[in-house]
Design an enzyme around this catalytic site. Sequence first.
Site, PDB file in Angstrom:
ATOM      1  N   ASP A   1       0.784  -1.244   0.000  1.00 50.51           N
ATOM      2  CA  ASP A   1       0.000   0.000   0.000  1.00 50.51           C
ATOM      3  C   ASP A   1       0.813   1.289   0.000  1.00 50.51           C
ATOM      4  O   ASP A   1       1.957   1.338   0.418  1.00 50.51           O
ATOM      5  CB  ASP A   1      -1.002   0.021   1.166  1.00 50.51           C
ATOM      6  CG  ASP A   1      -0.354  -0.177   2.532  1.00 50.51           C
ATOM      7  OD1 ASP A   1       0.761  -0.729   2.603  1.00 50.51           O
ATOM      8  OD2 ASP A   1      -0.963   0.227   3.541  1.00 50.51           O
TER       9      ASP A   1
ATOM     10  N   GLU B   1      -0.806  -2.019   5.237  1.00 47.81           N
ATOM     11  CA  GLU B   1       0.150  -1.923   6.346  1.00 47.81           C
ATOM     12  C   GLU B   1       0.015  -0.584   7.056  1.00 47.81           C
ATOM     13  O   GLU B   1       0.154  -0.506   8.270  1.00 47.81           O
ATOM     14  CB  GLU B   1       1.587  -2.110   5.845  1.00 47.81           C
ATOM     15  CG  GLU B   1       2.622  -2.201   6.962  1.00 47.81           C
ATOM     16  CD  GLU B   1       3.059  -0.871   7.545  1.00 47.81           C
ATOM     17  OE1 GLU B   1       3.394  -0.817   8.740  1.00 47.81           O
ATOM     18  OE2 GLU B   1       3.068   0.147   6.822  1.00 47.81           O
TER      19      GLU B   1
HETATM   20 ZN   LIG Z   1       6.160   1.599   5.702  1.00 53.32          ZN
END
Ligand SMILES: [Zn+2]
Length: 418
Positions: free
Chosen positions: A90, A157
Site C-alpha cells: 500500500d 500496512e
Molecule cells: Zn512503511
Amino acid sequence: MSQSRFLQFFDNLRHIVNQYRPELDTYEEFYRQVHQDPEISGMESNTAMLVANHLKLLGFEVHTGIGGHGVAAVLKNGRGKTILMRAELDALPILEQTEVPYKSTKRMIDRYGNERPVMHACGHDMNMATLLGASALLMAAKRMWSGTLVIVFQPDEEETGGARAMIDDGLYSKVPKPHIMLGQHLVPLKSGTVAIRSGPVLLAADSANVRVIGGPCSGVNPQQCVDPIPVAMKIVLRLQDDVREEVGPHEDATVACWGFHAGVPGNDYVAYADFKLDIKTIKHAVREKAFEVIRRSIHDECKAANVPQDPVINFTVRAPLTTNEPSLSDPLGAVFQEYFQHDAVEMQFIRACEDFPTLGAGRYVPYAYWNFGGSEVTEGPAPTNHSPFFAPSIQPTLRVGTDAMALAVLTSLAAPVD
Ligand SMILES: [Zn+2]
C-alpha cells in the site's frame, strides 16, 4: 562457527548472490511503474496483480486475494526451514511533491469514501521491488540452498490491519507456517547502506476507545445532569502525566488523543463523549502499567464527576513491539558487515510501528527486520518516510536491498561449508 569457517561460508553466499542476481532493469521498471500508479491501503488491486503475475512468471505457486489484496507465493525446495519474506503493497494519502519523472499525480476514492491524492511516500514500492528481485535471485539459485520460501505481499500496512487480515483469512491454510520471518524497510539513510541490530527496533502501538457517559440521569432534568465533555477533556489532559508519573521519567510511554467526538446537533444535553487514545511503549511491563494507569485515571475522574454510569474502555493492539531475535539478527549483522563493509551500519530504534510481527499468527516466530537506505541527500536532513518529498534514488538502493534480502535467506538456508 570459527572465523575461517565463517569466511568460507560467507564467500559461498557472496558467490551465489553475484552469480544469480537477476538483471535489475526489470525491477527498476517495476519500481517506476508502481511509484507512478500507487494504491491506497485496502485498495491495492493493480499492485497485487502485478506482483502475483511476476511471481507466477518466476515459477512460484501463487495465492491471491488473502485478507483483501494480499498475495502469498511458495517455493518448496527440499528439506530445511520455511522462511517467510514480506513486503507491503500500500501507498499513502499524500500529495507527491518530488520532481522525479515518474512522480505520482494519482487520486483515488479511499475506502471511507473520500477522494485523496496517493503517493508511495513510505517506500513500499522499493520494498516490493527488492523482494521481487531477491525472489528471482533465489529461484535462479535454487540448487544452492534447500528449504521452503513463503513470499508475502501484504496489503493495508499503513493502517496496520493487513497482517491480521491475512492471518484471519487463512494465510496458513494456503502456505506453510514459517520457522523464520524476514522483513526490510527503506529509510532515508544514504543509498547503499544497510542497518540492523538485535532487540527492539520499532514501538508497540495500542489504541483505546473510551466512552464517558453523561446525562440523562434518572429523576433529574437532562440539562442539569453531568456533562461528559469537560470530564472527558480533563481525562485526556491528565493521562500522559499520570502514566509518566507511574512508569517513571526514564521509561518510554506516550499517550495521545487521536480523536474526540461528543454531542449531536439539536439535542440540548450530551449523552456521552467518545475519544480514541494512541498508546506507544517499548517494554511489555511498561505497556501493562500504562493500561492500568489509563483505566484507573478514567474511572477516578468519572467517579469524581458523579457520572451516572461506568465509562467504557476498549483496548486494541495496533502493532506489537518489533524486536529482533538475536540468534537471527546477530549472524545476519555479521554477514551484512562482511558483504557491505562500511555501508553496513548500526540500526537506530525508530519511533514508528509495524504489523510485521503479527504474521507470526500469535505464535513466537523468530524474525529479523532491518532497514536499507535510499537517500542521496548529502547536506541537511533527508526527507523522511511519509514526507511528500520522499524521493529515494533507484540505484544502488535496489541492488543493495535485493542483495540484503537474498543474503538473509541464504544465511539460514544455504548449504553449510564442509
Ligand atoms: Zn512503511
